[in-house]
Write a protein that holds these residues in place. Structure first.
Motif, PDB file in Angstrom:
ATOM      1  N   GLU A  14       0.848  -1.189   0.000  1.00 24.49           N
ATOM      2  CA  GLU A  14       0.000   0.000   0.000  1.00 24.49           C
ATOM      3  C   GLU A  14       0.880   1.234   0.000  1.00 24.49           C
ATOM      4  N   THR A  62      11.354   0.361   4.330  1.00 23.31           N
ATOM      5  CA  THR A  62      10.276   1.360   4.379  1.00 23.31           C
ATOM      6  C   THR A  62      10.865   2.764   4.339  1.00 23.31           C
ATOM      7  N   GLN A 118      10.423   5.869   1.292  1.00 27.14           N
ATOM      8  CA  GLN A 118       9.517   6.869   1.855  1.00 27.14           C
ATOM      9  C   GLN A 118       8.875   7.756   0.791  1.00 27.14           C
ATOM     10  N   ASP A 138       2.455   7.537   2.136  1.00 32.90           N
ATOM     11  CA  ASP A 138       1.755   8.650   2.766  1.00 32.90           C
ATOM     12  C   ASP A 138       2.111   8.659   4.253  1.00 32.90           C
ATOM     13  N   GLU A 139       1.481   9.534   5.002  1.00 31.09           N
ATOM     14  CA  GLU A 139       1.812   9.662   6.424  1.00 31.09           C
ATOM     15  C   GLU A 139       1.564   8.364   7.182  1.00 31.09           C
ATOM     16  N   GLN A 140       0.484   7.659   6.856  1.00 25.48           N
ATOM     17  CA  GLN A 140       0.189   6.401   7.540  1.00 25.48           C
ATOM     18  C   GLN A 140       1.276   5.373   7.272  1.00 25.48           C
ATOM     19  N   GLY A 141       1.736   5.300   6.038  1.00 25.73           N
ATOM     20  CA  GLY A 141       2.802   4.357   5.698  1.00 25.73           C
ATOM     21  C   GLY A 141       4.086   4.660   6.433  1.00 25.73           C
ATOM     22  N   GLU A 142       4.414   5.934   6.589  1.00 29.54           N
ATOM     23  CA  GLU A 142       5.613   6.312   7.328  1.00 29.54           C
ATOM     24  C   GLU A 142       5.482   5.938   8.805  1.00 29.54           C
ATOM     25  N   LEU A 143       4.282   6.117   9.366  1.00 31.92           N
ATOM     26  CA  LEU A 143       4.059   5.740  10.766  1.00 31.92           C
ATOM     27  C   LEU A 143       4.205   4.231  10.952  1.00 31.92           C
ATOM     28  N   GLU A 144       3.743   3.473   9.982  1.00 29.63           N
ATOM     29  CA  GLU A 144       3.882   2.016  10.078  1.00 29.63           C
ATOM     30  C   GLU A 144       5.354   1.615  10.040  1.00 29.63           C
ATOM     31  N   GLU A 176       6.676   2.171  13.483  1.00 30.32           N
ATOM     32  CA  GLU A 176       6.206   1.099  14.366  1.00 30.32           C
ATOM     33  C   GLU A 176       7.000  -0.187  14.138  1.00 30.32           C
TER      34      GLU A 176
END
Length: 403
Positions: A34, A139, A143, A147-153, A156
């Motif tokens: 994604e 990841t 980069q 998107d922002e969600q992918g970067e947060l994942e 994590e």
């Protein structure tokens, strides 16, 4: 890479599609990523080309489309999204660095979900912390795609798998570290710095990278990276009824899509059943070779039993040492020899039985064994498939230690 022609079309819901070879087949044969405004899909059995794409936000996807598919494709996607007729383009023959990194990241996520761990087939598990850290590094490298969600994942992933960082630093300082290890650790350091993460393990990493005295003669066995895995005795147990008369036995269907990873050995013969006559009654007993995951919070697998095409009945299974096992009485006329089919599932997770595709499962096992052989001899065949992950190298080393 051979020349590729791909159709670019628009679906009824206005999603723009870039055709590819990975849109069909069981979920466990597809490597999926994604990204900002889209979902990219590669065939896991051959993730060396450009992916298929489902683009739901063309404006957002423009941040990376040109860097993966080329400027002509990016322009064609925008035009098709605006209503011009579908296009067919020749895509670049040479993959960009971002396209290669994206394919590797997708394959790593595939391995985290679908790697066919099997004691019976000789396919060792991949150490999740080692794989998780390499996925965090990839990841960060990808980069531009996210998107922002992918970067947060990605953050994590990094924070959740730091337990492997110390051993990876030791491996880097050993006499023969894998060639991708230094780059992965530098990406991890950069990702942690960008995210503002700190801690003893990350400080030790930064110190090691700053000193950078190169490999030493320090001995280090990659197999040391593996978690303490459960020993499989493969005992049949004491479930069966001594006084019953055997009327049928067989192997069940081991559909990987019907339960989470880690619960069941991925081998075809992991599921077995036996039917007995107990006087006028009939009973089925099911045994399933377990994988390393233990049940948590009351989670239990179940067997789905079909008798002569009748609606399925469920048999609850309980974990006992190296097997899941359970039994149930069956409504079978005493005068008949039943036709029995057994499948394994996790209630609440199970998407329902699909088309059983044993050939696809065999191909995935062959892929895992091929990648383990590449990991054991990393200079052979790397051009034909993405290079082994650090977790695969460690797993291959553990197999060698067993012989």
């Amino acid at each position: 890479m051979p020349e590729q022609r791909r159709a670019i079309t628009r679906a009824e819901d206005r999603t723009v599609l870039i055709a590819g070879a990975a849109s069909t087949g069981p979920a466990f044969t597809r490597a999926v990523l994604e990204v900002a405004g889209a979902v990219l899909t590669w065939p896991a059995l051959d993730p060396t080309g450009l992916p298929a794409a489902e683009i739901h936000d063309v404006e957002q996807a423009q941040q990376w489309l040109w860097a993966v598919y080329g400027e002509r494709t990016a322009a064609a996607v925008e035009a098709v999204a605006s209503g011009t007729p579908a296009a067919e383009l020749t895509l670049p023959e040479q993959l960009t660095a971002l396209a290669e990194a994206a394919a590797r990241l997708a394959l790593g996520h595939w391995a985290a979900r679908w790697w066919p761990t099997s004691h019976l087939d000789g396919i060792p598990a991949l150490e999740p912390n080692v794989l998780g850290l390499e996925l965090a590094a990839l990841t960060h490298e990808c980069q531009q795609l996210l998107d922002e969600q992918g970067e947060l994942e990605g953050i994590e992933l990094l924070g959740g798998h730091l337990a492997a960082l110390g051993p990876l630093i030791q491996w880097r300082q050993s006499a023969a570290p894998p060639r991708q290890l230094d780059r992965a650790l530098r990406l991890i350091d950069d990702a942690a710095d960008n995210a503002g993460l700190d801690g003893e393990a990350l400080r030790r990493l930064r110190s090691a990278l700053e000193r950078d005295h190169g490999p030493t003669a320090t001995p280090f066995e990659p197999a040391e990276l593996l978690s303490q895995q459960q020993e499989f005795a493969l005992a049949a147990g004491d479930l069966r009824t001594a006084t019953g008369r055997l009327i049928a036995r067989g192997s069940g269907t081991n559909d990987w899509c019907r339960y989470p990873p880690g619960f069941v050995d991925a081998a075809e013969e992991a599921v077995s059943w036996t039917a007995y006559a107990l006087g006028a009654g009939r009973r089925i007993e099911v045994e399933v070779v377990a994988d390393i995951a233990a049940p948590v919070g009351g989670v239990h697998l179940a067997a789905e039993v079909h008798v002569d095409g009748s609606p399925p009945s469920r048999v609850a299974l309980a974990r006992r040492d190296d097997v899941w096992a359970g039994r149930a009485d069956l409504d079978i006329p005493a005068s008949t020899t039943p036709g029995i089919e057994v499948g394994i599932l996790l209630p609440g997770f199970d998407p329902g039985p699909g088309t059983d595709d044993r050939a696809a499962r065999e191909a995935v096992r062959a892929l895992a064994l091929h990648r383990l052989s590449m990991a054991a001899a990393p200079h052979d065949g790397e051009a034909a498939h993405p290079a082994p992950f650090l977790a695969e190298i460690a797993a291959a080393a553990s197999v060698e230690e067993d012989f």
